[in-house]
Design a protein around this motif. Structure first.
Motif, short mmCIF file in Angstrom:
data_model
loop_
_atom_site.label_atom_id
_atom_site.label_comp_id
_atom_site.label_asym_id
_atom_site.label_seq_id
_atom_site.Cartn_x
_atom_site.Cartn_y
_atom_site.Cartn_z
N HIS A 253 0.85 -1.19 0.00
CA HIS A 253 0.00 0.00 0.00
C HIS A 253 0.88 1.24 0.00
CE1 HIS A 253 -3.43 -2.58 0.76
NE2 HIS A 253 -2.83 -3.07 1.84
N ASP A 254 0.48 2.22 -0.77
CA ASP A 254 1.25 3.46 -0.86
C ASP A 254 0.30 4.60 -1.25
OD1 ASP A 254 3.45 5.14 -0.79
OD2 ASP A 254 4.70 3.78 -1.98
N ASP A 255 0.80 5.83 -1.22
CA ASP A 255 0.03 7.01 -1.62
C ASP A 255 0.80 7.77 -2.68
OD1 ASP A 255 -2.18 6.75 0.24
OD2 ASP A 255 -0.75 7.29 1.81
N ALA A 256 0.07 8.32 -3.66
CA ALA A 256 0.68 9.12 -4.71
C ALA A 256 0.10 10.53 -4.66
CB ALA A 256 0.43 8.50 -6.08
N ASP A 257 0.96 11.52 -4.77
CA ASP A 257 0.54 12.91 -4.78
C ASP A 257 0.10 13.28 -6.20
OD1 ASP A 257 0.26 15.67 -4.73
OD2 ASP A 257 2.01 16.00 -3.45
N ILE A 258 -1.20 13.50 -6.39
CA ILE A 258 -1.71 13.80 -7.73
C ILE A 258 -2.29 15.22 -7.80
CG2 ILE A 258 -2.19 11.38 -8.27
CD1 ILE A 258 -5.18 12.01 -7.72
N THR A 259 -1.80 16.09 -6.94
CA THR A 259 -2.34 17.45 -6.89
C THR A 259 -2.20 18.14 -8.24
OG1 THR A 259 -1.61 17.53 -4.59
CG2 THR A 259 -2.31 19.60 -5.60
N GLU A 260 -0.99 18.18 -8.80
CA GLU A 260 -0.77 18.84 -10.09
C GLU A 260 -1.44 18.07 -11.23
OE1 GLU A 260 1.71 18.85 -7.76
OE2 GLU A 260 1.56 21.01 -7.49
N LEU A 261 -1.40 16.76 -11.15
CA LEU A 261 -2.00 15.95 -12.21
C LEU A 261 -3.51 16.18 -12.29
CD1 LEU A 261 -1.52 13.87 -14.41
CD2 LEU A 261 -1.79 12.07 -12.70
N GLU A 262 -4.16 16.28 -11.14
CA GLU A 262 -5.61 16.53 -11.14
C GLU A 262 -5.91 17.91 -11.72
OE1 GLU A 262 -9.77 16.17 -10.33
OE2 GLU A 262 -8.11 14.84 -10.88
N ALA A 263 -5.09 18.90 -11.40
CA ALA A 263 -5.29 20.24 -11.98
C ALA A 263 -5.12 20.19 -13.49
CB ALA A 263 -4.29 21.22 -11.36
N PHE A 264 -4.14 19.42 -13.97
CA PHE A 264 -3.93 19.28 -15.42
C PHE A 264 -5.11 18.56 -16.07
CE2 PHE A 264 -1.73 16.80 -18.91
CZ PHE A 264 -1.72 17.85 -19.80
N ARG A 265 -5.64 17.55 -15.39
CA ARG A 265 -6.79 16.81 -15.92
C ARG A 265 -8.00 17.73 -16.09
NH1 ARG A 265 -11.40 14.14 -14.55
NH2 ARG A 265 -11.35 14.99 -12.43
N LEU A 266 -8.28 18.53 -15.09
CA LEU A 266 -9.40 19.46 -15.16
C LEU A 266 -9.19 20.48 -16.29
CD1 LEU A 266 -10.01 20.10 -11.34
CD2 LEU A 266 -11.32 18.63 -12.88
N GLN A 267 -7.96 20.92 -16.47
CA GLN A 267 -7.66 21.85 -17.56
C GLN A 267 -7.90 21.20 -18.92
OE1 GLN A 267 -3.70 23.54 -17.40
NE2 GLN A 267 -3.73 24.04 -19.58
N LEU A 268 -7.47 19.94 -19.08
CA LEU A 268 -7.70 19.23 -20.34
C LEU A 268 -9.19 19.10 -20.64
CD1 LEU A 268 -5.15 16.25 -20.41
CD2 LEU A 268 -5.26 18.20 -21.96
N ASN A 269 -9.97 18.75 -19.64
CA ASN A 269 -11.41 18.59 -19.85
C ASN A 269 -12.07 19.91 -20.25
OD1 ASN A 269 -11.77 15.82 -19.49
ND2 ASN A 269 -11.89 16.01 -17.27
N LYS A 270 -11.55 21.00 -19.69
CA LYS A 270 -12.09 22.31 -20.05
C LYS A 270 -11.76 22.66 -21.49
CE LYS A 270 -12.31 27.07 -18.35
NZ LYS A 270 -11.83 28.04 -17.33
N GLU A 271 -10.51 22.33 -21.90
CA GLU A 271 -10.08 22.63 -23.27
C GLU A 271 -10.80 21.78 -24.30
OE1 GLU A 271 -5.91 22.05 -23.19
OE2 GLU A 271 -5.46 23.86 -22.02
#
Length: 454
Positions: A253-271
């Motif tokens: 079990h581990d954790d991944a920091d996806i803070t920037e990736l989630e922001a990029f995903r939202l930007q892609l969906n908007k574009e």
């Protein structure tokens, strides 16, 4: 030759029991005491034997029918009066299994009727000494096994028609099923002597040294409703049982920091809002997993079972399966050649395959060939879980809902979006250090997706 009716004998305190299996078909030649059908009630399972020897001309029952004492099973072209059982008493069922509150101990052998002894000692017509299991060899004949053995075989995904029986008259035993499973998984050639040396055990959980499954009359505690399992769950259940029992699985079990990736995903969906393509985190996970699989190729392999089980088949293609939730149960569509596709194309294929899965329109080709699987609970919730490896793969990634957490950056706690990862791996192929490195590398890619380009 006389045409005789074979009827259900006295089977005890049972009435209107269901026929769950047909063991013969019209045209088959049967011997005295050879099982014709299997019936099952809520208390017992049993095989109904033939009272005569001869050729089956017509079956009078079908799977799912209800039968009782005296019901006609089949019309048999009997081989004269001598073929009939010597006793006028009705034939007893071949096997009866009744629920017991304690582990079942095999009873001591009892004296068999003369006809049964003769049938057991005389070689079957046309029988020959069959060698060790060969998947390319035609089936050795009609499987002859007790209900408990058949149930165990169904749970482990073992085709009984390919198993060589070591019991009387070629009857398939628990040990035969276990030996077959070991041979297929390890590529070994199991001999009859090896099967005879296997530990003795009963059916079901008793084969693993476990107590019998508890038999409970739930209705006496309150209202109940019986709901049939879907076909998908019946099929997947047998595979899951085999994988859970046969694979020595460990989960990191581990954790991944996806803070920037989630922001990029939202930007892609908007574009790309007008294109109709919605980018999900799963698309990024697939690309990240491909990069990790390329760096750690043993995670993209399978054990070379056909070659003896002492080598790995390293796949130079990257097909990623993903668990899709449907009204009838989980299915696993596959994104083929994910290494050659971009995030937008993968997102579009994910949407199309998920839609087909919900509608039950996936083709076998769209659910085969995966080299690695992702099981994502998405936005449902949960923290961590232990996914079951999808054999013959050697690893699977479980993903739960991301959540904001305070993370220490060396000077202060800052809010970061953390994604829980659960990597299950086959310890025969992968060790703990490699699994930890895989998870760490995967987390690095998700934290900074530019690493995919390296």
């Amino acid at each position: 030759m006389a045409l005789v009716e074979v009827k259900v004998p006295d089977i005890g305190d049972f009435k209107d029991v269901a026929v769950i299996e047909l063991l013969v078909k019209p045209g088959d030649r049967v011997a005295v005491d050879q099982s014709l059908i299997t019936v099952e009630s809520d208390k017992a399972s049993m095989e109904i034997p033939s009272s005569h020897a001869g050729v089956v001309r017509e079956l009078k029952v079908a799977q799912g029918d209800k039968v009782s004492e005296g019901s006609v099973i089949a019309l048999l072209e009997a081989q004269g009066a001598a073929a009939a059982a010597p006793s006028a008493a009705p034939a007893a069922p071949a096997v009866v299994e009744v629920a017991a509150p304690a582990p079942v101990v095999a009873p001591a052998p009892v004296a068999a009727p003369p006809a049964a002894v003769a049938a057991a000692t005389a070689p079957a017509a046309g029988a020959s000494d069959v060698g060790a299991h060969d998947p390319t060899r035609p089936p050795v004949g009609l499987p002859h096994a007790s209900p408990s053995v058949r149930k165990l075989a169904r749970e482990l995904g073992v085709p009984l028609e390919e198993v060589r029986g070591s019991g009387p008259k070629g009857r398939i035993t628990v040990e035969d099923v276990q030996a077959f499973t070991r041979a297929v998984m390890a590529g070994e050639q199991t001999t009859r002597a090896q099967a005879a040396r296997a530990p003795q055990g009963g059916g079901d959980g008793a084969a693993l040294g476990l107590l019998p499954w508890p038999k409970v009359d739930f209705a006496k505690f309150g209202p109940i409703e019986r709901q049939a399992m879907s076909r998908i769950k019946k099929i997947s259940g047998a595979n899951l049982m085999r994988n859970a029992v046969m694979i020595p699985a460990v989960t990191n079990h581990d954790d991944a920091d996806i803070t920037e990736l989630e922001a990029f995903r939202l930007q892609l969906n908007k574009e790309h809002e007008k294109s109709g393509v919605k980018v999900t985190m799963l698309a990024f996970l697939i690309k990240a997993c491909v990069a990790a699989l390329q760096k750690f190729p043993e995670f993209n392999s399978s054990i070379d079972v056909e070659g003896g089980g002492d080598a790995l088949i390293l796949k130079r293609y990257w097909h990623i399966g993903f668990a899709a939730d449907t009204p009838n149960g989980l299915v696993v569509p596959v994104i083929k050649n994910a290494d050659q596709k971009g995030i937008l194309q993968i997102s579009q294929e994910l949407a199309e395959l998920a839609k087909k899965a919900r509608e039950g329109k996936l083709s076998p080709a769209e659910m085969s060939g995966a080299t690695f699987t992702i099981s994502s609970l998405g936005g449902i919730g949960g923290r961590y879980f232990t996914p079951i490896i999808n054999a013959p793969e050697v690893a699977i990634l479980g993903v739960c809902k991301a959540r904001m957490e305070p993370v220490w950056d060396g000077q202060q706690f800052v809010p970061r979006l953390m994604l829980p990862l659960s990597l299950t791996w086959d310890h025969r192929v992968i060790d703990g250090a490699a699994a930890a490195r895989f998870n760490a590398y995967l987390g690095q890619i998700l934290a900074d997706f530019r690493r995919v380009l390296l």
